[in-house]
Scaffold this motif. Structure first.
Motif, PDB file in Angstrom:
ATOM      1  N   VAL A   1      -0.425   2.711   6.946  1.00 30.56           N
ATOM      2  CA  VAL A   1       0.046   3.626   5.359  1.00 30.56           C
ATOM      3  C   VAL A   1       0.401   5.097   5.912  1.00 30.56           C
ATOM      4  O   VAL A   1       1.225   5.639   5.454  1.00 30.56           O
ATOM      5  N   MET A   2      -0.701   5.476   6.451  1.00 28.57           N
ATOM      6  CA  MET A   2      -0.618   6.499   7.191  1.00 28.57           C
ATOM      7  C   MET A   2       0.408   7.284   8.144  1.00 28.57           C
ATOM      8  O   MET A   2       1.304   8.403   7.740  1.00 28.57           O
ATOM      9  N   ASP A   3       0.277   6.501   8.864  1.00 25.05           N
ATOM     10  CA  ASP A   3       2.066   6.373  10.147  1.00 25.05           C
ATOM     11  C   ASP A   3       2.895   6.197   8.779  1.00 25.05           C
ATOM     12  O   ASP A   3       4.078   6.948   9.660  1.00 25.05           O
ATOM     13  N   GLN A   4       3.086   5.344   8.259  1.00 24.48           N
ATOM     14  CA  GLN A   4       3.968   5.286   7.591  1.00 24.48           C
ATOM     15  C   GLN A   4       4.838   6.355   6.514  1.00 24.48           C
ATOM     16  O   GLN A   4       5.268   6.715   6.213  1.00 24.48           O
TER      17      GLN A   4
ATOM     18  N   GLU B   1      -5.333  13.729   7.345  1.00 24.20           N
ATOM     19  CA  GLU B   1      -4.706  12.772   8.411  1.00 24.20           C
ATOM     20  C   GLU B   1      -3.321  13.209   8.582  1.00 24.20           C
ATOM     21  O   GLU B   1      -2.362  12.857   9.484  1.00 24.20           O
ATOM     22  N   ILE B   2      -2.340  13.760   7.745  1.00 24.30           N
ATOM     23  CA  ILE B   2      -0.756  13.902   7.558  1.00 24.30           C
ATOM     24  C   ILE B   2      -0.642  15.137   7.985  1.00 24.30           C
ATOM     25  O   ILE B   2      -0.672  16.477   7.773  1.00 24.30           O
TER      26      ILE B   2
ATOM     27  N   THR C   1       0.741  -1.019  -0.163  1.00 24.78           N
ATOM     28  CA  THR C   1       0.424   0.204   0.156  1.00 24.78           C
ATOM     29  C   THR C   1       0.506   1.060   0.137  1.00 24.78           C
ATOM     30  O   THR C   1       0.750   1.827  -0.875  1.00 24.78           O
ATOM     31  N   LEU C   2       2.208   1.418   0.270  1.00 25.88           N
ATOM     32  CA  LEU C   2       2.999   2.203   0.877  1.00 25.88           C
ATOM     33  C   LEU C   2       3.400   2.363  -0.728  1.00 25.88           C
ATOM     34  O   LEU C   2       2.977   3.510  -0.929  1.00 25.88           O
ATOM     35  N   THR C   3       3.783   1.538  -1.446  1.00 21.01           N
ATOM     36  CA  THR C   3       4.465   1.084  -2.352  1.00 21.01           C
ATOM     37  C   THR C   3       3.771   2.018  -3.067  1.00 21.01           C
ATOM     38  O   THR C   3       4.001   3.180  -3.731  1.00 21.01           O
ATOM     39  N   ARG C   4       2.381   2.073  -3.669  1.00 22.77           N
ATOM     40  CA  ARG C   4       1.076   2.098  -4.847  1.00 22.77           C
ATOM     41  C   ARG C   4       0.647   4.525  -3.871  1.00 22.77           C
ATOM     42  O   ARG C   4       1.100   5.007  -4.786  1.00 22.77           O
ATOM     43  N   TYR C   5       1.131   4.218  -2.341  1.00 25.28           N
ATOM     44  CA  TYR C   5       0.540   5.934  -2.422  1.00 25.28           C
ATOM     45  C   TYR C   5       1.686   6.859  -2.645  1.00 25.28           C
ATOM     46  O   TYR C   5       2.137   7.987  -3.177  1.00 25.28           O
ATOM     47  N   LEU C   6       2.900   5.726  -2.499  1.00 24.74           N
ATOM     48  CA  LEU C   6       4.254   6.966  -2.881  1.00 24.74           C
ATOM     49  C   LEU C   6       4.739   7.011  -4.293  1.00 24.74           C
ATOM     50  O   LEU C   6       4.808   8.415  -4.525  1.00 24.74           O
ATOM     51  N   ARG C   7       3.499   6.467  -5.348  1.00 23.13           N
ATOM     52  CA  ARG C   7       3.926   6.672  -6.492  1.00 23.13           C
ATOM     53  C   ARG C   7       2.519   7.988  -6.635  1.00 23.13           C
ATOM     54  O   ARG C   7       3.139   8.462  -8.234  1.00 23.13           O
TER      55      ARG C   7
END
Ligand SMILES: [Zn+2]
Length: 149
Positions: free
Chosen positions: A67-70, A145-146, A4-10
């Motif tokens: 993922v938001m914490d990540q 959230e961030i 999930t983090l991978t997709r979000y970073l993209r």
């Protein structure tokens, strides 16, 4: 692992490759991963404390499963900025280009009223993106959230 983090970073425009397919905790594969990260000058993000320790400056231990914490951790470390840009395919990391009218129509899933939308195309996946298609809810979540560091 960190799919999930991978997709979000993209979605945030960051050049992100994934090690999915490699075995977790396999020391030989860990060595391969660290080698790839060093050669390609990437930071290896991992949930594996031992791998992060071995990687030194090349690796970062991701603490949370959320993922938001990540994302917050990466922002707090000044590794990424809080933004959503439609510049990479979330599936394959390919740089997106503007879609042609033909590609938009042929996709069959573009919104009917696309007058004021911008469309992008992944030539690897033959996948159509537009502002609001995938990034919107993520953008709202990130906005809500961030925290800026
Ligand atoms: Zn793609």
């Amino acid at each position: 692992m960190l799919g999930t983090l991978t997709r979000y970073l993209r979605f945030m425009g960051y050049d992100t490759t994934s090690a999915s397919g490699l075995l977790e905790g396999d020391r030989k594969e860990d060595t391969v991963l660290l080698g790839i990260a060093r050669t390609e000058r990437r930071l290896l993000l991992t949930r594996d404390a031992e791998l992060a320790r071995r990687g030194g400056d090349t690796a970062l231990l991701i603490r949370s499963e959320d993922v938001m914490d990540q994302i917050q951790q990466l922002i707090d470390r000044h590794l990424i900025r809080k933004r959503i840009v439609m510049s990479r395919c979330s599936l394959c990391n390919e740089v997106l280009r503007e879609a042609s009218a033909c590609e938009i129509e042929r996709s069959g899933y573009a919104p009917r009223d696309w007058g004021n939308l911008s469309f992008y195309w992944c030539r690897n996946c033959n996948k159509l993106y537009w502002n609001g298609s995938h990034g919107k809810s993520l953008e709202e979540r990130v906005g809500r959230e961030i925290k800026d560091s």
